[in-house]
Design a protein around this motif. Structure first.
Motif, PDB file in Angstrom:
ATOM      1  N   LEU A 143      51.484  34.093  31.184  1.00  0.00           N
ATOM      2  CA  LEU A 143      50.402  33.257  31.687  1.00  0.00           C
ATOM      3  C   LEU A 143      49.429  34.143  32.458  1.00  0.00           C
ATOM      4  O   LEU A 143      49.823  34.826  33.404  1.00  0.00           O
ATOM      5  N   GLN A 144      48.165  34.156  32.038  1.00  0.00           N
ATOM      6  CA  GLN A 144      47.176  34.998  32.700  1.00  0.00           C
ATOM      7  C   GLN A 144      45.919  34.192  32.984  1.00  0.00           C
ATOM      8  O   GLN A 144      45.633  33.185  32.334  1.00  0.00           O
ATOM      9  N   GLU A 145      45.161  34.663  33.983  1.00  0.00           N
ATOM     10  CA  GLU A 145      43.978  33.938  34.431  1.00  0.00           C
ATOM     11  C   GLU A 145      42.719  34.754  34.197  1.00  0.00           C
ATOM     12  O   GLU A 145      42.707  35.971  34.377  1.00  0.00           O
ATOM     13  N   GLU A 146      41.661  34.061  33.772  1.00  0.00           N
ATOM     14  CA  GLU A 146      40.361  34.705  33.595  1.00  0.00           C
ATOM     15  C   GLU A 146      39.271  33.684  33.895  1.00  0.00           C
ATOM     16  O   GLU A 146      39.278  32.576  33.356  1.00  0.00           O
ATOM     17  N   ASN A 147      38.366  34.058  34.751  1.00  0.00           N
ATOM     18  CA  ASN A 147      37.238  33.192  35.131  1.00  0.00           C
ATOM     19  C   ASN A 147      37.704  31.825  35.614  1.00  0.00           C
ATOM     20  O   ASN A 147      37.109  30.787  35.300  1.00  0.00           O
ATOM     21  N   GLY A 148      38.796  31.821  36.369  1.00  0.00           N
ATOM     22  CA  GLY A 148      39.291  30.578  36.950  1.00  0.00           C
ATOM     23  C   GLY A 148      40.107  29.703  36.023  1.00  0.00           C
ATOM     24  O   GLY A 148      40.577  28.647  36.433  1.00  0.00           O
ATOM     25  N   LEU A 149      40.278  30.114  34.762  1.00  0.00           N
ATOM     26  CA  LEU A 149      41.077  29.347  33.816  1.00  0.00           C
ATOM     27  C   LEU A 149      42.360  30.101  33.487  1.00  0.00           C
ATOM     28  O   LEU A 149      42.368  31.331  33.438  1.00  0.00           O
ATOM     29  N   LYS A 150      43.429  29.358  33.270  1.00  0.00           N
ATOM     30  CA  LYS A 150      44.724  29.966  32.970  1.00  0.00           C
ATOM     31  C   LYS A 150      45.048  29.795  31.489  1.00  0.00           C
ATOM     32  O   LYS A 150      44.832  28.724  30.919  1.00  0.00           O
ATOM     33  N   TYR A 151      45.561  30.863  30.902  1.00  0.00           N
ATOM     34  CA  TYR A 151      45.854  30.875  29.472  1.00  0.00           C
ATOM     35  C   TYR A 151      47.309  31.265  29.237  1.00  0.00           C
ATOM     36  O   TYR A 151      47.776  32.282  29.768  1.00  0.00           O
ATOM     37  N   GLN A 152      47.995  30.452  28.453  1.00  0.00           N
ATOM     38  CA  GLN A 152      49.378  30.756  28.108  1.00  0.00           C
ATOM     39  C   GLN A 152      49.419  31.770  26.973  1.00  0.00           C
ATOM     40  O   GLN A 152      48.479  31.912  26.203  1.00  0.00           O
ATOM     41  N   ARG A 153      50.538  32.498  26.872  1.00  0.00           N
ATOM     42  CA  ARG A 153      50.789  33.447  25.790  1.00  0.00           C
ATOM     43  C   ARG A 153      49.650  34.451  25.657  1.00  0.00           C
ATOM     44  O   ARG A 153      49.186  34.753  24.562  1.00  0.00           O
ATOM     45  N   ALA A 154      49.183  34.974  26.783  1.00  0.00           N
ATOM     46  CA  ALA A 154      48.016  35.861  26.792  1.00  0.00           C
ATOM     47  C   ALA A 154      48.427  37.307  27.028  1.00  0.00           C
ATOM     48  O   ALA A 154      49.425  37.598  27.701  1.00  0.00           O
ATOM     49  N   VAL A 155      47.626  38.228  26.467  1.00  0.00           N
ATOM     50  CA  VAL A 155      47.923  39.659  26.580  1.00  0.00           C
ATOM     51  C   VAL A 155      46.617  40.435  26.478  1.00  0.00           C
ATOM     52  O   VAL A 155      45.700  40.042  25.741  1.00  0.00           O
ATOM     53  N   LEU A 156      46.517  41.530  27.201  1.00  0.00           N
ATOM     54  CA  LEU A 156      45.339  42.384  27.120  1.00  0.00           C
ATOM     55  C   LEU A 156      45.358  43.167  25.808  1.00  0.00           C
ATOM     56  O   LEU A 156      46.415  43.606  25.342  1.00  0.00           O
ATOM     57  N   GLY A 157      44.185  43.370  25.218  1.00  0.00           N
ATOM     58  CA  GLY A 157      44.094  44.072  23.951  1.00  0.00           C
ATOM     59  C   GLY A 157      44.715  45.452  23.989  1.00  0.00           C
ATOM     60  O   GLY A 157      45.495  45.828  23.103  1.00  0.00           O
TER      61      GLY A 157
END
Length: 397
Positions: free
Chosen positions: A141-155
């Motif tokens: 779970l990662q956050e970007e611009n105030g929104l949280k995203y499941q199953r997320a990974v940096l490129g």
């Protein structure tokens, strides 16, 4: 330009639906093998391996609440036939019939068509499973611009991981692999603005491959938008589906029934467990309504960890094992340290294991969670195994 965008969106929706059919079909195949409905069968002096009888399967689907009636069950199986998941053993019938006819999963007899699209999908599923089990834990779970995203990974992190795990021999090959997965709708940039790059851009898997699908989800093909789930293990079961397909049960200790109308199954958990919404797709693709469900806590009064753990406290600790089914585990957690059980599906695995409302969650699969909030506890459960071992504390009556 608008016509091109609509074409791209339509193609992405079709691919998403096909992928959901593949996942749902495979989950059903495994369940039928576990339930011994798939087995070698003899007909007219010939043995057909790994078959099921259509009529028996229809009975099973209704008994297991996968279909409200025989007509719906037939429609569901026809969907699987139309997508080459199952077929008549002699390919003598193009329609699925509620009769004593033998059918088989193409994956069981080696006739499943491995197109380029299917191969890309299967590779994505394989990568997802490895990432889930990886000690590196780069997918989270990662956050970007105030929104949280499941199953997320940096490129850049997934590129490093692919090379480390031997999935790619170079960064160029790894980038090409990720771009294929993105082009086939397996992964995407969280705001859907970028192709895949070896950078600090954040990407996410569009599918939770481990989420247990309901077969009735296959009937949402014409909805226009892929139906995403919030990945929660705490799915409450449908109430009287023949009356209203959008109603769900939430049952407390006093058996009071609260019906939540017009709430999609995929959004039920966010509404129940708290006000925070987690997006599985970019907000522009799936903006979920704000819904309140059981906003009032079932606790009679607030309870602290110190009170629960103090010597002589009137609480009994129990260790319970819950084996999830095709829908989930069948309970809802709430709270901010400690978490507690807010609702339990009376017909679900949790209730059968002894889970009750107002129990406090001590540990999940040997991990102490009393100092964690419900969002973190939810994530631990939904990324773990199907068999859930929980320690709970309940008041001594």
């Amino acid at each position: 330009m608008e016509s091109l965008q609509n074409s791209v969106k339509k193609k992405a929706t079709e691919r998403h639906y096909k992928a959901e059919v593949l996942i749902t079909g495979e989950q059903l195949r495994l369940r039928l093998h576990d339930g011994k409905l798939i087995k070698d069968r003899r007909y007219n002096l010939r043995t057909y391996p790994n078959c099921f009888v259509a009529k028996e399967l229809i009975d099973w689907l209704i008994d297991h609440k996968e279909a409200p009636d025989r007509e719906t069950a037939i429609k569901l199986m026809q969907k699987l036939m139309d997508h080459n998941i199952i077929h008549h053993v002699c390919d003598g019938h193009s329609d699925f019939k509620d009769a004593k006819l033998l059918y088989r999963f193409r994956k069981d007899d080696g006739t499943f068509p491995l197109s380029k699209e299917v191969k890309v999908f299967m590779r994505g599923q394989s990568l997802y499973e490895k990432l889930i089990s990886s000690e590196d834990a780069i997918m989270k779970l990662q956050e970007e611009n105030g929104l949280k995203y499941q199953r997320a990974v940096l490129g850049c992190e997934i590129i490093d991981w692919l090379i480390k795990e031997g999935e790619a021999s170079s960064r160029k090959e790894a980038v090409e692999l990720c771009r294929r997965e993105l082009e086939h709708g397996i992964i995407q940039h969280v705001s859907n603005r970028h192709h895949f790059f070896d950078s600090n851009l954040l990407y996410q898997f569009r599918f939770n491959f481990r989420r247990r699908r309901r077969l009735t989800e296959l009937l949402s093909e014409d909805s226009g938008t892929p139906q995403e789930s919030h990945d929660s293990p705490f799915c409450l079961r449908k109430l009287n589906p023949e009356q209203d397909g959008s109603s769900f049960l939430s049952v407390q200790t006093n058996k009071e029934i609260k019906v939540v109308s017009a709430v999609r199954r995929s959004s039920i958990t966010s509404a129940v467990t708290g006000s925070t919404t987690f997006y599985n797709t970019a907000p522009s693709l799936a903006c979920l309504p704000s819904v309140e469900c059981n906003p009032k806590s079932v606790l009679k009064r607030p309870v602290t960890n110190e009170e629960l753990l103090s010597p002589g406290a009137p609480y009994l600790k129990k260790t319970l094992t819950i084996v999830g089914d095709a829908v989930g585990w069948g309970f809802v957690v709430r709270g901010l340290s400690p978490c507690y059980i807010q609702a339990v599906d009376p017909g679900g695995p949790a209730a059968a294991a002894g889970i009750k409302v107002r129990q406090f969650v001590v540990s999940v699969n040997s991990r102490h969670v009393m100092n964690l909030d419900y969002k973190t506890v939810s994530n631990i459960i939904m990324t773990g195994p199907r068999t859930l071992v929980m320690e709970v504390m309940e008041a001594i009556e």
